[in-house]
Design a protein around this motif. Structure first.
Motif, short mmCIF file in Angstrom:
data_model
loop_
_atom_site.label_atom_id
_atom_site.label_comp_id
_atom_site.label_asym_id
_atom_site.label_seq_id
_atom_site.Cartn_x
_atom_site.Cartn_y
_atom_site.Cartn_z
N VAL A 171 0.84 -1.20 0.00
CA VAL A 171 0.00 0.00 0.00
C VAL A 171 0.88 1.26 0.00
N LYS A 172 1.91 1.27 0.82
CA LYS A 172 2.84 2.41 0.88
C LYS A 172 3.46 2.66 -0.49
N LYS A 173 3.89 1.60 -1.14
CA LYS A 173 4.52 1.72 -2.45
C LYS A 173 3.55 2.29 -3.50
N LEU A 174 2.30 1.86 -3.46
CA LEU A 174 1.29 2.38 -4.38
C LEU A 174 1.02 3.87 -4.12
N ILE A 175 0.95 4.25 -2.86
CA ILE A 175 0.70 5.65 -2.52
C ILE A 175 1.86 6.53 -2.98
N GLU A 176 3.08 6.04 -2.84
CA GLU A 176 4.25 6.82 -3.24
C GLU A 176 4.28 7.11 -4.74
N LYS A 177 3.56 6.34 -5.53
CA LYS A 177 3.52 6.53 -6.98
C LYS A 177 2.47 7.56 -7.43
N ILE A 178 1.63 8.01 -6.52
CA ILE A 178 0.56 8.96 -6.86
C ILE A 178 1.15 10.34 -7.09
N ASP A 179 0.69 11.02 -8.16
CA ASP A 179 1.12 12.40 -8.42
C ASP A 179 0.80 13.29 -7.23
N GLY A 180 1.72 14.13 -6.87
CA GLY A 180 1.50 15.07 -5.77
C GLY A 180 1.94 14.56 -4.42
N VAL A 181 2.26 13.29 -4.31
CA VAL A 181 2.65 12.73 -3.02
C VAL A 181 4.09 13.09 -2.67
N SER A 182 4.84 13.58 -3.62
CA SER A 182 6.23 13.95 -3.33
C SER A 182 6.33 15.07 -2.29
N HIS A 183 5.23 15.78 -2.05
CA HIS A 183 5.21 16.83 -1.02
C HIS A 183 4.93 16.26 0.37
N TYR A 184 4.76 14.94 0.45
CA TYR A 184 4.44 14.27 1.71
C TYR A 184 5.50 13.20 1.99
N THR A 185 5.65 12.88 3.25
CA THR A 185 6.43 11.73 3.66
C THR A 185 5.43 10.60 3.88
N VAL A 186 5.68 9.44 3.29
CA VAL A 186 4.78 8.29 3.47
C VAL A 186 5.47 7.33 4.44
N ARG A 187 4.76 7.00 5.52
CA ARG A 187 5.34 6.17 6.57
C ARG A 187 4.37 5.04 6.97
N ILE A 188 4.94 3.91 7.33
CA ILE A 188 4.15 2.85 7.96
C ILE A 188 4.27 3.10 9.46
N ARG A 189 3.11 3.28 10.11
CA ARG A 189 3.08 3.54 11.55
C ARG A 189 1.96 2.74 12.19
N ARG A 190 2.08 2.51 13.47
CA ARG A 190 1.03 1.77 14.20
C ARG A 190 -0.28 2.55 14.24
#
Length: 152
Positions: free
Chosen positions: A11-30
């Protein structure tokens, strides 16, 4: 590796490929959280596990489990209060996440064969979110077909 963690990584990998996500940090968290010492951009997308559920059990050695995944966009309130462009981008990101995760199978997780549920506003533990931050969350339910281990 655990099926639940494999799902989170996919899921994290798919989200990182979305346009505009480069302005966000994507993290796996509890749970959804903004961690100032790590999240320097003040915008984070948290991919969080929820407790899995037994969806179905067959007479053979096969079980079906549902793995809920909470996806939470956490960012400063100031970015969303009145800036129409920021609000539009936030809504577009939410929609892009939904479209990506609702129709894409998780090819890297061989046991997952369907997205069986979607909740646009699931409950979550807000204790990790700093005052002055906004959270927008969605929950996706991934079904996995797993072989039950026979003892004996």
């Amino acid at each position: 590796m655990a099926v639940a963690y494999d799902i989170l990584k996919a899921v994290k990998k798919l989200i990182e490929k979305i346009d505009g996500v480069s302005h966000y940090t994507v993290r796996i968290r509890r749970k959804p959280a903004y961690v100032p010492s790590v999240d320097t951009m003040k915008r984070v997308i948290c991919v969080c596990p929820q407790d899995e559920r037994l969806a179905d059990m067959t007479f053979s050695n096969t079980d079906y489990f549902d793995y809920p995944v909470l996806v939470a966009v956490v960012q400063e309130n100031a970015l969303l209060l009145e800036d129409q462009c920021a609000i539009e981008k936030w809504l577009q990101l939410r929609e892009d996440i939904r479209r990506t995760l609702r129709v894409t199978t998780l090819a890297t997780v061989g046991t997952v064969f369907d997205v069986t549920g979607y909740n646009p506003s699931p409950p979550f533990d807000p204790s990790g979110v700093t005052q002055g931050f906004d959270v927008s969350s969605q929950e996706f339910l991934y079904r996995s077909k797993e072989i039950r281990q026979m003892v004996g």
